[in-house]
Design a protein around this motif. Structure first.
Motif, PDB file in Angstrom:
ATOM      1  N   ILE A  28      29.575 -34.989  44.514  1.00  0.00           N
ATOM      2  CA  ILE A  28      29.641 -36.431  44.260  1.00  0.00           C
ATOM      3  C   ILE A  28      28.945 -36.757  42.944  1.00  0.00           C
ATOM      4  O   ILE A  28      29.474 -37.501  42.116  1.00  0.00           O
ATOM      5  N   ASP A  29      27.760 -36.195  42.739  1.00  0.00           N
ATOM      6  CA  ASP A  29      27.008 -36.437  41.504  1.00  0.00           C
ATOM      7  C   ASP A  29      27.796 -35.975  40.283  1.00  0.00           C
ATOM      8  O   ASP A  29      27.823 -36.667  39.258  1.00  0.00           O
ATOM      9  N   ALA A  30      28.437 -34.824  40.398  1.00  0.00           N
ATOM     10  CA  ALA A  30      29.217 -34.293  39.277  1.00  0.00           C
ATOM     11  C   ALA A  30      30.379 -35.220  38.941  1.00  0.00           C
ATOM     12  O   ALA A  30      30.659 -35.481  37.762  1.00  0.00           O
ATOM     13  N   LYS A  31      31.048 -35.714  39.956  1.00  0.00           N
ATOM     14  CA  LYS A  31      32.180 -36.623  39.722  1.00  0.00           C
ATOM     15  C   LYS A  31      31.695 -37.938  39.127  1.00  0.00           C
ATOM     16  O   LYS A  31      32.309 -38.471  38.199  1.00  0.00           O
ATOM     17  N   ALA A  42      33.642 -50.366  44.124  1.00  0.00           N
ATOM     18  CA  ALA A  42      33.884 -49.027  44.658  1.00  0.00           C
ATOM     19  C   ALA A  42      32.768 -48.074  44.249  1.00  0.00           C
ATOM     20  O   ALA A  42      32.292 -47.276  45.060  1.00  0.00           O
ATOM     21  N   LYS A  43      32.330 -48.184  43.001  1.00  0.00           N
ATOM     22  CA  LYS A  43      31.251 -47.312  42.526  1.00  0.00           C
ATOM     23  C   LYS A  43      29.961 -47.606  43.294  1.00  0.00           C
ATOM     24  O   LYS A  43      29.233 -46.688  43.666  1.00  0.00           O
ATOM     25  N   ALA A  44      29.687 -48.880  43.536  1.00  0.00           N
ATOM     26  CA  ALA A  44      28.498 -49.254  44.304  1.00  0.00           C
ATOM     27  C   ALA A  44      28.579 -48.708  45.724  1.00  0.00           C
ATOM     28  O   ALA A  44      27.573 -48.231  46.277  1.00  0.00           O
ATOM     29  N   GLN A  45      29.777 -48.748  46.307  1.00  0.00           N
ATOM     30  CA  GLN A  45      29.962 -48.227  47.660  1.00  0.00           C
ATOM     31  C   GLN A  45      29.742 -46.713  47.685  1.00  0.00           C
ATOM     32  O   GLN A  45      29.092 -46.186  48.597  1.00  0.00           O
ATOM     33  N   VAL A  46      30.259 -46.011  46.695  1.00  0.00           N
ATOM     34  CA  VAL A  46      30.071 -44.560  46.606  1.00  0.00           C
ATOM     35  C   VAL A  46      28.583 -44.242  46.475  1.00  0.00           C
ATOM     36  O   VAL A  46      28.059 -43.355  47.152  1.00  0.00           O
ATOM     37  N   THR A  47      27.900 -44.974  45.606  1.00  0.00           N
ATOM     38  CA  THR A  47      26.474 -44.753  45.386  1.00  0.00           C
ATOM     39  C   THR A  47      25.677 -44.986  46.665  1.00  0.00           C
ATOM     40  O   THR A  47      24.772 -44.217  46.993  1.00  0.00           O
ATOM     41  N   ASP A  52      22.938 -42.837  51.427  1.00  0.00           N
ATOM     42  CA  ASP A  52      22.860 -42.751  52.893  1.00  0.00           C
ATOM     43  C   ASP A  52      22.970 -41.303  53.347  1.00  0.00           C
ATOM     44  O   ASP A  52      22.254 -40.873  54.247  1.00  0.00           O
ATOM     45  N   GLY A  53      23.879 -40.556  52.724  1.00  0.00           N
ATOM     46  CA  GLY A  53      24.046 -39.149  53.072  1.00  0.00           C
ATOM     47  C   GLY A  53      22.780 -38.356  52.838  1.00  0.00           C
ATOM     48  O   GLY A  53      22.376 -37.537  53.663  1.00  0.00           O
ATOM     49  N   GLU A  54      22.119 -38.613  51.718  1.00  0.00           N
ATOM     50  CA  GLU A  54      20.873 -37.893  51.429  1.00  0.00           C
ATOM     51  C   GLU A  54      19.772 -38.285  52.410  1.00  0.00           C
ATOM     52  O   GLU A  54      19.038 -37.431  52.912  1.00  0.00           O
ATOM     53  N   ALA A  68      28.979 -39.675  55.900  1.00  0.00           N
ATOM     54  CA  ALA A  68      28.764 -40.592  54.763  1.00  0.00           C
ATOM     55  C   ALA A  68      29.220 -39.938  53.461  1.00  0.00           C
ATOM     56  O   ALA A  68      29.875 -40.592  52.631  1.00  0.00           O
ATOM     57  N   LEU A  69      28.895 -38.673  53.282  1.00  0.00           N
ATOM     58  CA  LEU A  69      29.278 -37.980  52.054  1.00  0.00           C
ATOM     59  C   LEU A  69      30.784 -37.791  51.970  1.00  0.00           C
ATOM     60  O   LEU A  69      31.372 -37.905  50.891  1.00  0.00           O
ATOM     61  N   ALA A  70      31.435 -37.538  53.093  1.00  0.00           N
ATOM     62  CA  ALA A  70      32.899 -37.414  53.107  1.00  0.00           C
ATOM     63  C   ALA A  70      33.551 -38.748  52.733  1.00  0.00           C
ATOM     64  O   ALA A  70      34.549 -38.776  52.001  1.00  0.00           O
TER      65      ALA A  70
END
Length: 78
Positions: A28-31, A42-47, A52-54, A68-70
């Motif tokens: 995710i970080d790389a993308k 969308a970017k805020a939701q991904v962040t 949350d995943g971490e 969450a990461l998926a």
């Protein structure tokens, strides 16, 4: 014997997922580092999902973390 096998399966599947979470976060970080074309919402939701995943990973909830990461990866098209 059957209970022992079930216990070992649960133990090792949890450990496997625990090791999968950091890899998913790195993807995710790389993308995100490539500045993908996406809306600010969308970017805020991904962040948020990535954070949350971490948090869930650190709390030991690897199933919740992977979900969450998926979801974050899906929004990124990964």
């Amino acid at each position: 014997m059957k209970n022992l096998m079930i216990g070992l399966t649960v133990l090792f599947s949890g450990a496997a997922m625990a090791h999968g979470c950091p890899g998913e976060m790195k993807a995710i970080d790389a993308k995100l580092a490539t500045q993908p074309a996406m809306s600010a919402d969308a970017k805020a939701q991904v962040t948020t999902l990535r954070a949350d995943g971490e948090r869930l990973h650190k709390a030991g909830d690897h199933t919740g973390s992977m979900k969450a990461l998926a979801d974050a990866k899906k929004l990124l098209g990964l």
